[in-house]
Design an enzyme around this catalytic site. Structure first.
Site, short mmCIF file in Angstrom:
data_model
loop_
_atom_site.label_atom_id
_atom_site.label_comp_id
_atom_site.label_asym_id
_atom_site.label_seq_id
_atom_site.Cartn_x
_atom_site.Cartn_y
_atom_site.Cartn_z
N TYR A 1 -9.17 -7.08 -5.80
CA TYR A 1 -8.05 -6.49 -6.52
C TYR A 1 -7.69 -7.26 -7.79
O TYR A 1 -6.84 -6.83 -8.55
CB TYR A 1 -6.82 -6.46 -5.61
CG TYR A 1 -6.99 -5.55 -4.43
CD1 TYR A 1 -6.58 -4.23 -4.48
CD2 TYR A 1 -7.60 -6.01 -3.26
CE1 TYR A 1 -6.75 -3.38 -3.41
CE2 TYR A 1 -7.77 -5.17 -2.18
CZ TYR A 1 -7.34 -3.86 -2.26
OH TYR A 1 -7.52 -3.02 -1.20
N ARG B 1 -0.09 -2.21 -6.93
CA ARG B 1 -0.49 -3.26 -5.98
C ARG B 1 -1.50 -4.20 -6.63
O ARG B 1 -1.35 -5.44 -6.56
CB ARG B 1 -1.09 -2.59 -4.74
CG ARG B 1 -1.69 -3.53 -3.70
CD ARG B 1 -2.05 -2.70 -2.48
NE ARG B 1 -2.94 -3.40 -1.57
CZ ARG B 1 -2.56 -4.26 -0.64
NH1 ARG B 1 -1.28 -4.57 -0.52
NH2 ARG B 1 -3.43 -4.82 0.18
N ARG C 1 0.86 -1.17 0.00
CA ARG C 1 0.00 0.00 0.00
C ARG C 1 0.90 1.23 0.00
O ARG C 1 1.99 1.21 0.56
CB ARG C 1 -0.91 0.03 1.23
CG ARG C 1 -1.89 -1.13 1.33
CD ARG C 1 -2.71 -1.01 2.61
NE ARG C 1 -3.71 -2.05 2.71
CZ ARG C 1 -3.51 -3.23 3.30
NH1 ARG C 1 -2.32 -3.50 3.85
NH2 ARG C 1 -4.47 -4.14 3.36
N HIS D 1 -1.99 2.45 -6.18
CA HIS D 1 -2.76 1.23 -6.01
C HIS D 1 -2.79 0.39 -7.28
O HIS D 1 -3.04 -0.83 -7.23
CB HIS D 1 -4.19 1.57 -5.57
CG HIS D 1 -4.75 0.61 -4.57
ND1 HIS D 1 -4.18 0.42 -3.32
CD2 HIS D 1 -5.81 -0.23 -4.63
CE1 HIS D 1 -4.89 -0.49 -2.68
NE2 HIS D 1 -5.88 -0.90 -3.44
#
Length: 378
Positions: A344, A312, A212, A309
């Site tokens: 995600y 990630r 993060r 993000h």
């Protein structure tokens, strides 16, 4: 350091008057204020993005009433908001509320006097501006959390946020507003576009560690550890838990190179792991600017949609496509619930695989009589 309550000694009690009822609260001590100040870090003012970064706590002190500022210090200093990411998110959301109240309602200082109809006005403004339902929900949650905290001290301020009127409904799976997912070739293009060690290190840490941005920005130099042939980085996860994450070999080498040339740290406490040109700690806005600059240099389409993000989400998606199970991805990403990992994952082949499952289950359909499938055929 500039203290919010008094130049010399803070008062023992703080008088809070949102209504005619007088409520006395203990004023935050200097240690609590200093801890919250360190945790919140710095950011650029909302209305002047070209200005130098300022302590978030000072921005809050300018935007909120003195009584609410002191209450916010106590609120953010509580153990329920131990995560640095949570504190920063709440602080930034309060700054947005205060900016809206000043612009739309003409209030120089924001206090716990927001009315229900005003929240409806705010909600309309947010929707007209195209804010995502998830962002609206988070900003409402920040304000309602502060109202609940105030109520816990006996402050007679009624929360103006109604679940029926104000809480947006939205699907928590992957959606159009989720972080953009790249592919490995595009990550390589970002790295190839890096003009210095720091930029390459930022990409490497975010991607190979699936970090993060708060974990990256919150890491200190002392959080790097060598153990045998492996280098580890201690990061603070959501909820305030500190965990060790392994650093990929090249990333560890880049970190060593960067540490040798990193600007000198003159602030209080340990030096940040990664700093800006002036030696101050990076924040998520700085990291976003770095990534979008690299994306433009690399020729990646729509660079304005790429953020921390994205790296990630790309890392988790890449490893899912390469056959790793959800439990391992949960460990990589640091999620408390394995179901959250799936949010995600942007897997282009998922629909095709589901269709293949449907086709396989359909093998029983051969039992359907032929004349039913072709009416009129005997």
């Amino acid at each position: 350091m500039r203290y919010l309550l008094a130049v010399d000694d803070p008062p023992e009690m703080l008088v809070f008057r949102p209504t005619e009822t007088v409520v006395e609260l203990p004023a935050p001590d200097r240690a609590t204020e200093a801890a919250v100040r360190r945790s919140l870090g710095r950011r650029r003012p909302l209305r002047d993005p070209g200005a130098d970064a300022v302590d978030r706590l000072d921005l809050l002190a300018e935007a909120l009433t003195p009584e609410l500022t002191a209450l916010v210090v106590l609120w953010l200093g509580g153990t329920r908001r131990a995560s640095r990411d949570t504190r920063i998110g709440y602080a930034d959301d309060l700054l947005l509320w205060a900016d809206w109240a000043r612009t739309e309602l003409g209030r120089e200082r924001f206090g716990l006097d927001v009315q229900r109809g005003e929240v409806t006005m705010w909600l309309t403004c947010q929707q007209d501006a195209g804010a995502a339902a998830s962002s609206i929900s988070r900003r409402l949650s920040a304000l309602s959390s502060l109202y609940r905290y105030a109520a816990g001290w006996g402050v007679p301020a009624v929360c103006p946020i109604s679940d029926d009127d104000h809480r947006p409904k939205f699907h928590r799976g992957r959606r159009a507003t989720s972080a953009r997912v790249l592919d490995a070739d595009q990550i390589e293009a970002l790295l190839a576009a890096a003009g210095d060690v720091r930029d390459a290190l930022i990409v490497g840490l975010l991607y190979t560690g699936a970090l993060r941005v708060s974990e990256l920005c919150g890491a200190d130099d002392v959080d790097r550890h060598d153990e045998g042939r492996r280098t580890w980085l201690v990061v603070t996860r959501k909820g305030g838990n500190a965990v060790r994450v392994p650093l990929e070999t090249t990333v560890a080498e880049l970190l060593d190179l960067y540490r040798a040339t990193r600007p000198v740290w003159n602030g209080a406490g340990p030096a940040p792991l990664i700093a800006d040109a002036a030696g101050d700690r990076l924040d998520r806005h700085d990291v976003t600017r770095v990534l979008r600059r690299l994306a433009r240099a690399a020729g990646i389409p729509r660079p304005q949609t790429i953020g921390p993000h994205s790296l990630r989400a790309t890392a988790i998606t890449d490893q899912k496509r390469r056959g790793h199970n959800a439990e391992d991805l949960q460990e990589l990403s640091g999620h408390a619930d394995v179901r959250t990992v799936m949010i995600y994952i942007d897997d282009d082949g998922r629909r095709e695989r589901v269709a293949a499952l449907t086709d396989d289950l359909g093998r029983v359909m051969t039992a359907v009589p032929r004349h039913l499938k072709s009416p009129g055929v005997s």
